[in-house]
Design a protein around this motif. Structure first.
Motif, PDB file in Angstrom:
ATOM      1  N   THR A 172       0.748  -1.062   0.044  1.00  0.00           N
ATOM      2  CA  THR A 172       0.096  -0.180   0.013  1.00  0.00           C
ATOM      3  C   THR A 172       0.896   1.339  -0.104  1.00  0.00           C
ATOM      4  O   THR A 172       0.324   2.077  -0.394  1.00  0.00           O
ATOM      5  CB  THR A 172      -0.818   0.202   1.157  1.00  0.00           C
ATOM      6  N   THR A 173       1.964   1.079   0.609  1.00  0.00           N
ATOM      7  CA  THR A 173       2.898   2.277   0.753  1.00  0.00           C
ATOM      8  C   THR A 173       4.235   2.345  -0.450  1.00  0.00           C
ATOM      9  O   THR A 173       5.013   3.348  -0.400  1.00  0.00           O
ATOM     10  CB  THR A 173       3.507   2.532   2.211  1.00  0.00           C
ATOM     11  N   GLU A 174       4.193   1.271  -0.983  1.00  0.00           N
ATOM     12  CA  GLU A 174       5.199   1.071  -2.204  1.00  0.00           C
ATOM     13  C   GLU A 174       6.618   1.132  -1.157  1.00  0.00           C
ATOM     14  O   GLU A 174       7.691   1.656  -1.707  1.00  0.00           O
ATOM     15  CB  GLU A 174       5.119   2.012  -3.318  1.00  0.00           C
ATOM     16  N   THR A 175       6.745   0.672   0.079  1.00  0.00           N
ATOM     17  CA  THR A 175       7.962   0.705   0.797  1.00  0.00           C
ATOM     18  C   THR A 175       8.374  -0.728   1.044  1.00  0.00           C
ATOM     19  O   THR A 175       7.869  -1.622   1.371  1.00  0.00           O
ATOM     20  CB  THR A 175       7.652   1.577   2.022  1.00  0.00           C
ATOM     21  N   ARG A 176       9.730  -0.701   1.080  1.00  0.00           N
ATOM     22  CA  ARG A 176      10.514  -1.889   1.178  1.00  0.00           C
ATOM     23  C   ARG A 176      11.040  -1.621   2.749  1.00  0.00           C
ATOM     24  O   ARG A 176      11.509  -0.560   3.163  1.00  0.00           O
ATOM     25  CB  ARG A 176      11.871  -2.078   0.275  1.00  0.00           C
ATOM     26  N   PHE A 177      10.854  -2.472   3.547  1.00  0.00           N
ATOM     27  CA  PHE A 177      11.325  -2.475   5.131  1.00  0.00           C
ATOM     28  C   PHE A 177      12.091  -3.636   5.267  1.00  0.00           C
ATOM     29  O   PHE A 177      11.956  -4.781   4.933  1.00  0.00           O
ATOM     30  CB  PHE A 177      10.178  -2.674   5.804  1.00  0.00           C
ATOM     31  N   THR A 178      13.389  -3.081   6.013  1.00  0.00           N
ATOM     32  CA  THR A 178      14.138  -4.360   6.499  1.00  0.00           C
ATOM     33  C   THR A 178      14.133  -4.345   8.004  1.00  0.00           C
ATOM     34  O   THR A 178      14.354  -3.375   8.709  1.00  0.00           O
ATOM     35  CB  THR A 178      15.869  -3.899   5.835  1.00  0.00           C
TER      36      THR A 178
END
Length: 650
Positions: A194-200
């Motif tokens: 939904t946020t086009e975000t990659r999380f590590t």
């Protein structure tokens, strides 16, 4: 069982299914706040004119990448994942819960709507309902969702998780890959759609409650799929020769009476249901809540085939409804119309990780006593026909055998044999295919979740890995689970920190059954014909503990009655008879007060007017006292109060 292939493997379906695996849900905890670090934003666009922001001017397309640091990362937001996250958080760990769907609940959510069953399939027909966090969740639903709405149930779970201050919940987020260093998982690479975000996400411990187990698989954790040969674990219901069969996924549907004739025209993707070829067991009535046997398994890559399987299952579900409406053999459906059809099949089986111990059928049927038991189950050996609706000549499930009593699940089956900081709970634990046929039930998975969440928090506190925790601190883990209202069969609590066990006298103002002294015997429920409760003779009533010498107290905990012989899960049919109830248990304590005798005078330590949990906690500033007194005033309907345990701590 027939072994012919039921699927034509296709590259398109395999890619579609494997890129976005199904994962669980999340929770939060008290004391600490889990916060992401500052965003690591980099501009990778090659054209500086690409993005024209009308308020801030022009700049390149923004690549979103954020790093999160926590102590425990839980992947999967079903019943197992929720309970794991809450348990870890309440025991002091900073937790991130990652769920790849917009809602929590997994197979029990509004997206799939499977009943949250547990140990309620014993031979005598009486359930041994699970306590601890999963019961707290079900009670929370009874207070906040009296209309029994599945979409509201999703938000009951959301409320239950997000109110925990030590949990950071990430919905619509898939854990795509594990980063490994030195043989341990150091981070999970995640993508939030939904946020086009990659999380590590960096963590000390990782708990894979996702079912399919992609995180653990990409970390290199050992796993197996399919059915073991009967000779490997001496399993009488396993096949003679090992094979790849895995139990299938199901599409459910719901219908309602419209009060007038409702014609039905099948959509283009419908697959005909050949009822005349079906053996008994595929019951078509009642039809309002769908059919669990509209399912398909596989002997191959059941995860890679998922999208192809879903397409078929949608066709078969509509095919069964088309048969009911248009065959002319079921006129009782004339006024009924489809109200809901599942678009996300509920899964039963895929990867099973390998731990230090592989739970098997003889362990369950023999009720083996494990030194490191941390959870239990009791659903029957319910092995579904993996061919499902494409194998109509055999029953949809074999229901091989019911259990006389619940069985234990050892901690050694809940962590990886070769990835030292990976734990798991749910259908992907270390077990055989036959053991999975029972333990896959969601409330059983929830107990495993509470166990590994508690274990992970203890690992953080003691700076040890799961294997060392199991070898050196298993008693401490078991005691904490029971303090938090989990039940471990054949393992009475013996918490040395519990000052109630050291009381010289426990007396009650009135007694209808049981004995007040039983409240410190270490067993917080009646077991079979064994009584472990005290029940008042009417209300109001009082219960008093005395110590010969003064003690310092800051907490008193009480476990009351919620009638563990009846079930309170969400159901499609809102059943409220027999072993089911769809309201707040009338036995639950509603209002009670706590007092302590300080310097010869009784002083108030707390009052609860609208209690909503079986485990009731009074926390207060420390006092030095020679006695405490519970004043039991009202239940939610019963004339008497029934208690199973009282604990006192400083």
């Amino acid at each position: 069982m027939k072994r012919r292939k039921f699927f034509a493997r296709g590259l398109k379906g395999a890619i579609a299914a494997s890129v976005l695996p199904l994962f669980g849900q999340s929770c939060a905890t008290p004391n600490k706040q889990v916060l992401p670090s500052a965003a690591e934003e980099t501009h990778t666009g090659t054209d500086p004119e690409q993005w024209q922001h009308m308020g801030a001017g022009k700049r390149a397309y923004e690549s979103r990448h954020k790093t999160i640091q926590c102590e425990v990362a839980v992947i999967g937001g079903g019943a197992a994942g929720i309970c794991a996250a809450v348990a870890a958080a309440r025991n002091g760990a900073q937790v991130v819960l990652v769920q790849d769907r917009p809602v929590l609940g997994g197979n029990a959510s509004s997206e799939i709507r499977v009943h949250l069953n547990g140990a309620n399939h014993l031979k005598d027909g009486k359930p041994e309902r699970e306590t601890g966090i999963i019961e707290e969740i079900l009670l929370h639903n009874r207070f906040h969702n009296q209309q029994e709405s599945y979409p509201v149930w999703d938000h009951v779970l959301y409320d239950f998780v997000t109110r925990e201050p030590n949990i950071s919940l990430m919905l619509n987020t898939s854990a795509m890959k594990a980063e490994v260093s030195g043989g341990k998982i150091v981070a999970a690479d995640c993508w939030q759609m939904t946020t086009e975000t990659r999380f590590t996400i960096h963590a000390e411990l990782f708990i894979d409650c996702s079912g399919d187990g992609l995180l653990g698989a990409t970390a290199g954790a050992l796993y197996r799929t399919g059915r073991e040969a009967s000779s490997e674990f001496n399993e009488k219901y396993a096949p003679a020769v090992a094979d790849g069969w895995q139990m299938g996924s199901t599409v459910l549907l719901a219908s309602k009476d419209m009060g007038k004739p409702m014609p039905f025209e099948a959509p283009s993707f419908t697959l005909k249901y050949e009822a005349e070829k079906s053996v008994k067991g595929r019951k078509l009535s009642p039809f309002t809540a769908g059919f669990w046997w509209v399912e398909l398994g596989s002997e191959n890559d059941i995860i890679g085939e998922f999208e192809d399987t879903k397409h078929k299952l949608m066709g078969y579900a509509y095919g069964v409804w088309d048969y009911l409406k248009n065959s002319g053999k079921h006129p009782e459906t004339e006024n009924f119309a489809l109200d809901w059809v599942c678009s996300l099949p509920g899964k039963r089986e895929s990867r099973r990780f390998i731990g230090d111990y592989i739970l098997c059928e003889p362990d369950m049927l023999g009720a083996r006593d494990f030194r490191d038991a941390v959870a239990y189950g009791g659903w029957s050996l319910d092995e579904h026909n993996p061919g499902g609706i494409e194998n109509l000549s055999e029953p949809p499930s074999y229901f091989h055998e019911r259990f006389d009593e619940v069985y234990q699940i050892p901690f050694r089956s809940l962590y990886s044999k070769n990835i030292p900081n990976l734990l798991f709970a749910g259908r992907n634990i270390s077990q055989t295919h036959m053991a999975l046929s029972s333990s896959r039930i969601m409330a059983t998975c929830a107990l495993e979740g509470q166990a590994v969440g508690t274990a992970a928090a203890l690992c953080v506190k003691k700076d040890v890995l799961p294997r060392a925790l199991g070898e050196e601190y298993i008693d401490e883990l078991q005691e904490q689970l029971m303090r938090d209202d989990a039940y471990i069969p054949k393992r009475p609590a013996r918490d040395a920190k519990d000052l109630a066990r050291k009381a010289s006298v426990i007396v009650a103002s009135s007694t209808r059954s049981g004995d007040a002294a039983l409240l410190t015997d270490g067993v917080s429920r009646d077991v079979g014909n064994e009584i472990h409760h005290w029940q008042s003779d009417g209300l109001p009533a009082e219960l008093q503990l005395e110590w010969e010498a003064p003690v310092n107290l800051s907490s008193v905990q009480v476990k009351c009655d919620t009638n563990l012989k009846r079930l309170i899960m969400m159901r499609n049919d809102s059943a409220n008879k027999g072993i089911y109830r769809n309201d707040v248990p009338s036995e639950l304590m509603k209002s009670l007060d706590l007092e302590a005798r300080v310097n010869g005078k009784w002083v108030s330590l707390g009052a609860i007017e609208k209690n909503r949990t079986r485990l009731i906690k009074f926390d207060f500033d420390e006092v030095r006292t020679t006695a405490v007194r519970l004043k039991l005033k009202e239940t939610y309907g019963e004339k008497n109060a029934k208690l199973f345990e009282i604990r006192c701590y400083t």
